[in-house]
Design a protein around this motif. Structure first.
Motif, PDB file in Angstrom:
ATOM      1  N   ILE A 245       6.013   2.926   9.238  1.00 37.76           N
ATOM      2  CA  ILE A 245       5.271   1.689   9.018  1.00 37.76           C
ATOM      3  C   ILE A 245       5.197   0.895  10.323  1.00 37.76           C
ATOM      4  O   ILE A 245       6.214   0.689  10.991  1.00 37.76           O
ATOM      5  CB  ILE A 245       5.939   0.827   7.928  1.00 37.76           C
ATOM      6  N   GLY A 246       4.003   0.429  10.672  1.00 36.77           N
ATOM      7  CA  GLY A 246       3.805  -0.318  11.906  1.00 36.77           C
ATOM      8  C   GLY A 246       4.194  -1.783  11.792  1.00 36.77           C
ATOM      9  O   GLY A 246       4.815  -2.215  10.811  1.00 36.77           O
ATOM     10  N   GLU A 247       3.806  -2.555  12.798  1.00 37.36           N
ATOM     11  CA  GLU A 247       4.154  -3.972  12.855  1.00 37.36           C
ATOM     12  C   GLU A 247       3.237  -4.795  11.947  1.00 37.36           C
ATOM     13  O   GLU A 247       2.110  -4.426  11.670  1.00 37.36           O
ATOM     14  CB  GLU A 247       4.007  -4.482  14.297  1.00 37.36           C
ATOM     15  N   ARG A 248       3.781  -5.917  11.471  1.00 33.56           N
ATOM     16  CA  ARG A 248       3.020  -6.915  10.697  1.00 33.56           C
ATOM     17  C   ARG A 248       2.318  -6.286   9.491  1.00 33.56           C
ATOM     18  O   ARG A 248       1.143  -6.514   9.238  1.00 33.56           O
ATOM     19  CB  ARG A 248       2.022  -7.635  11.603  1.00 33.56           C
ATOM     20  N   PHE A 249       3.068  -5.492   8.756  1.00 29.32           N
ATOM     21  CA  PHE A 249       2.575  -4.818   7.555  1.00 29.32           C
ATOM     22  C   PHE A 249       2.700  -5.773   6.369  1.00 29.32           C
ATOM     23  O   PHE A 249       3.759  -6.350   6.130  1.00 29.32           O
ATOM     24  CB  PHE A 249       3.409  -3.560   7.320  1.00 29.32           C
ATOM     25  N   PHE A 250       1.599  -5.956   5.623  1.00 27.92           N
ATOM     26  CA  PHE A 250       1.593  -6.915   4.520  1.00 27.92           C
ATOM     27  C   PHE A 250       1.104  -6.245   3.244  1.00 27.92           C
ATOM     28  O   PHE A 250       0.038  -5.637   3.219  1.00 27.92           O
ATOM     29  CB  PHE A 250       0.703  -8.109   4.857  1.00 27.92           C
ATOM     30  N   ILE A 251       1.899  -6.362   2.183  1.00 32.13           N
ATOM     31  CA  ILE A 251       1.508  -5.878   0.861  1.00 32.13           C
ATOM     32  C   ILE A 251       1.337  -7.101  -0.026  1.00 32.13           C
ATOM     33  O   ILE A 251       2.309  -7.779  -0.362  1.00 32.13           O
ATOM     34  CB  ILE A 251       2.575  -4.945   0.268  1.00 32.13           C
ATOM     35  N   ASP A 252       0.106  -7.390  -0.412  1.00 36.77           N
ATOM     36  CA  ASP A 252      -0.168  -8.571  -1.233  1.00 36.77           C
ATOM     37  C   ASP A 252       0.090  -8.250  -2.702  1.00 36.77           C
ATOM     38  O   ASP A 252      -0.373  -7.242  -3.211  1.00 36.77           O
ATOM     39  CB  ASP A 252      -1.618  -9.012  -1.039  1.00 36.77           C
ATOM     40  N   HIS A 253       0.835  -9.085  -3.373  1.00 37.57           N
ATOM     41  CA  HIS A 253       1.231  -8.931  -4.787  1.00 37.57           C
ATOM     42  C   HIS A 253       2.242  -7.807  -4.979  1.00 37.57           C
ATOM     43  O   HIS A 253       3.207  -7.945  -5.718  1.00 37.57           O
ATOM     44  CB  HIS A 253       0.028  -8.726  -5.699  1.00 37.57           C
ATOM     45  N   GLY A 254       2.006  -6.670  -4.361  1.00 35.19           N
ATOM     46  CA  GLY A 254       3.015  -5.621  -4.351  1.00 35.19           C
ATOM     47  C   GLY A 254       2.992  -4.664  -5.515  1.00 35.19           C
ATOM     48  O   GLY A 254       3.286  -3.486  -5.350  1.00 35.19           O
ATOM     49  N   ALA A 255       2.660  -5.104  -6.708  1.00 37.01           N
ATOM     50  CA  ALA A 255       2.824  -4.296  -7.906  1.00 37.01           C
ATOM     51  C   ALA A 255       2.121  -2.951  -7.809  1.00 37.01           C
ATOM     52  O   ALA A 255       0.925  -2.868  -7.557  1.00 37.01           O
ATOM     53  CB  ALA A 255       2.309  -5.063  -9.122  1.00 37.01           C
ATOM     54  N   GLY A 256       2.881  -1.881  -8.029  1.00 33.04           N
ATOM     55  CA  GLY A 256       2.298  -0.550  -8.142  1.00 33.04           C
ATOM     56  C   GLY A 256       1.923   0.134  -6.850  1.00 33.04           C
ATOM     57  O   GLY A 256       1.265   1.170  -6.884  1.00 33.04           O
ATOM     58  N   VAL A 257       2.342  -0.372  -5.696  1.00 36.13           N
ATOM     59  CA  VAL A 257       2.009   0.269  -4.420  1.00 36.13           C
ATOM     60  C   VAL A 257       2.953   1.451  -4.186  1.00 36.13           C
ATOM     61  O   VAL A 257       4.166   1.346  -4.396  1.00 36.13           O
ATOM     62  CB  VAL A 257       2.111  -0.724  -3.254  1.00 36.13           C
ATOM     63  N   VAL A 258       2.383   2.586  -3.755  1.00 36.57           N
ATOM     64  CA  VAL A 258       3.163   3.787  -3.475  1.00 36.57           C
ATOM     65  C   VAL A 258       2.793   4.306  -2.086  1.00 36.57           C
ATOM     66  O   VAL A 258       1.609   4.494  -1.788  1.00 36.57           O
ATOM     67  CB  VAL A 258       2.912   4.883  -4.524  1.00 36.57           C
ATOM     68  N   VAL A 259       3.812   4.532  -1.257  1.00 41.95           N
ATOM     69  CA  VAL A 259       3.601   5.079   0.090  1.00 41.95           C
ATOM     70  C   VAL A 259       4.475   6.319   0.233  1.00 41.95           C
ATOM     71  O   VAL A 259       5.700   6.243   0.126  1.00 41.95           O
ATOM     72  CB  VAL A 259       3.957   4.053   1.182  1.00 41.95           C
ATOM     73  N   GLY A 260       3.839   7.466   0.465  1.00 40.42           N
ATOM     74  CA  GLY A 260       4.555   8.734   0.494  1.00 40.42           C
ATOM     75  C   GLY A 260       5.353   8.975   1.764  1.00 40.42           C
ATOM     76  O   GLY A 260       5.239   8.246   2.754  1.00 40.42           O
ATOM     77  N   GLU A 261       6.142  10.045   1.735  1.00 40.89           N
ATOM     78  CA  GLU A 261       7.112  10.345   2.796  1.00 40.89           C
ATOM     79  C   GLU A 261       6.497  10.522   4.165  1.00 40.89           C
ATOM     80  O   GLU A 261       7.018  10.013   5.166  1.00 40.89           O
ATOM     81  CB  GLU A 261       7.885  11.617   2.425  1.00 40.89           C
ATOM     82  N   THR A 262       5.390  11.247   4.271  1.00 39.23           N
ATOM     83  CA  THR A 262       4.821  11.543   5.589  1.00 39.23           C
ATOM     84  C   THR A 262       3.659  10.622   5.948  1.00 39.23           C
ATOM     85  O   THR A 262       2.915  10.906   6.885  1.00 39.23           O
ATOM     86  CB  THR A 262       4.362  13.008   5.656  1.00 39.23           C
ATOM     87  N   ALA A 263       3.510   9.547   5.200  1.00 37.83           N
ATOM     88  CA  ALA A 263       2.449   8.581   5.516  1.00 37.83           C
ATOM     89  C   ALA A 263       2.763   7.859   6.818  1.00 37.83           C
ATOM     90  O   ALA A 263       3.934   7.593   7.138  1.00 37.83           O
ATOM     91  CB  ALA A 263       2.291   7.577   4.380  1.00 37.83           C
ATOM     92  N   ILE A 264       1.716   7.540   7.571  1.00 38.68           N
ATOM     93  CA  ILE A 264       1.843   6.766   8.803  1.00 38.68           C
ATOM     94  C   ILE A 264       0.908   5.566   8.699  1.00 38.68           C
ATOM     95  O   ILE A 264      -0.288   5.728   8.441  1.00 38.68           O
ATOM     96  CB  ILE A 264       1.481   7.613  10.041  1.00 38.68           C
ATOM     97  N   VAL A 265       1.455   4.382   8.878  1.00 36.51           N
ATOM     98  CA  VAL A 265       0.687   3.151   8.744  1.00 36.51           C
ATOM     99  C   VAL A 265       0.737   2.413  10.074  1.00 36.51           C
ATOM    100  O   VAL A 265       1.816   2.169  10.620  1.00 36.51           O
ATOM    101  CB  VAL A 265       1.252   2.264   7.617  1.00 36.51           C
ATOM    102  N   GLY A 266      -0.430   2.051  10.612  1.00 36.80           N
ATOM    103  CA  GLY A 266      -0.501   1.372  11.900  1.00 36.80           C
ATOM    104  C   GLY A 266      -0.120  -0.097  11.813  1.00 36.80           C
ATOM    105  O   GLY A 266       0.437  -0.566  10.814  1.00 36.80           O
ATOM    106  N   ASP A 267      -0.456  -0.831  12.859  1.00 36.73           N
ATOM    107  CA  ASP A 267      -0.142  -2.255  12.928  1.00 36.73           C
ATOM    108  C   ASP A 267      -1.202  -3.080  12.186  1.00 36.73           C
ATOM    109  O   ASP A 267      -2.361  -2.678  12.082  1.00 36.73           O
ATOM    110  CB  ASP A 267      -0.088  -2.715  14.386  1.00 36.73           C
TER     111      ASP A 267
END
Length: 245
Positions: A74-96
């Protein structure tokens, strides 16, 4: 890590007008809780402490209803709004500077243990309920419309809408967020609607040509409701009349 957490909290104020105080964000935002715990779990994972990392990830899911595998990057300044039900898998790559809304899934499509989850570039915004599946790449500054299902690579600066996701070039929309983050995820084009509109225009043009041709041969033009009866033509054969056109 402290600076990362500080930046994560600051990003909430940049992207959520409902945020008022730091205390409120720290105590009532499940997306922030999930990211904070993931930062710790990720470090445990990288040091080889796999079970403690998974346990902390499980605790985070129990608290926030957000499931982020500790192996995800997970990159910098990552924001999940509300949050409910979000799934991020093992090999996922998320930028800034990435924003996810509730119900988003960054899922895998393979039984292989290699890279099987998506990669999101910098500045990506993913609307509520969207699913991004497989080892694909979503380029920088892309937007994924709500409830879209993305299964192919998305070029930089594009919008994806529909099931399966259709890639559409972005156009300038509204006034950007003062911090440079475009949250106008409702202002997205409708490629299916545009295609249907083009087809309707083409049908109107073809009907106009058909009516003109029939009138020139002495036969009645088509009714406006597009209903053609065989009794409207001599001999009761529509095909015979159309061949004369």
């Amino acid at each position: 890590m402290y600076q990362q957490l500080k930046d994560d909290i600051a990003s909430v104020f940049q992207r959520d007008p409902a945020a008022r105080t730091v205390l409120e964000v720290l105590t009532t935002y499940p997306g922030v809780h999930a990211v904070m715990l993931h930062r710790i779990a990720s470090r445990l994972w990288l040091k080889g402490w796999r079970y403690p990392a998974r346990l902390l990830s499980f605790i985070g899911r129990f608290i926030s209803n957000v499931d982020i595998h500790p192996g995800a990057k997970i990159g910098e300044r990552f924001f999940i709004d509300h949050g409910a039900g979000v799934v991020v898998g093992e090999t996922a790559i998320v930028g800034d500077d990435v924003t996810l809304y509730h119900g988003v899934t960054l899922g895998g499509t393979s039984w292989n243990k290699g890279k099987r989850h998506p990669t999101l570039g910098n500045g990506v915004m993913v609307g509520a309920g969207a699913k991004i599946l497989g080892n694909i790449t979503v380029g920088d500054n892309c937007r994924v419309g709500a409830n879209s299902v993305v299964v192919e690579d998305v070029p930089t600066g594009c919008t994806v809408v529909g099931i399966p996701g259709k890639v559409v070039k972005l156009r300038e929309v509204g006034k950007l967020n003062p911090y440079g983050i475009d949250l106008d995820h409702h202002l997205i084009p409708d490629p299916v609607g545009k295609a249907i509109a083009c087809l309707l225009e083409r049908i109107d043009a073809l009907e106009g040509q058909l009516n003109t041709g029939l009138a020139a041969t002495g036969y009645a033009a088509c009714d406006v409701d597009n209903q053609v009866c065989e009794s409207d033509y001599p001999g009761g054969k529509v095909e015979r009349a159309l061949k004369r056109v």
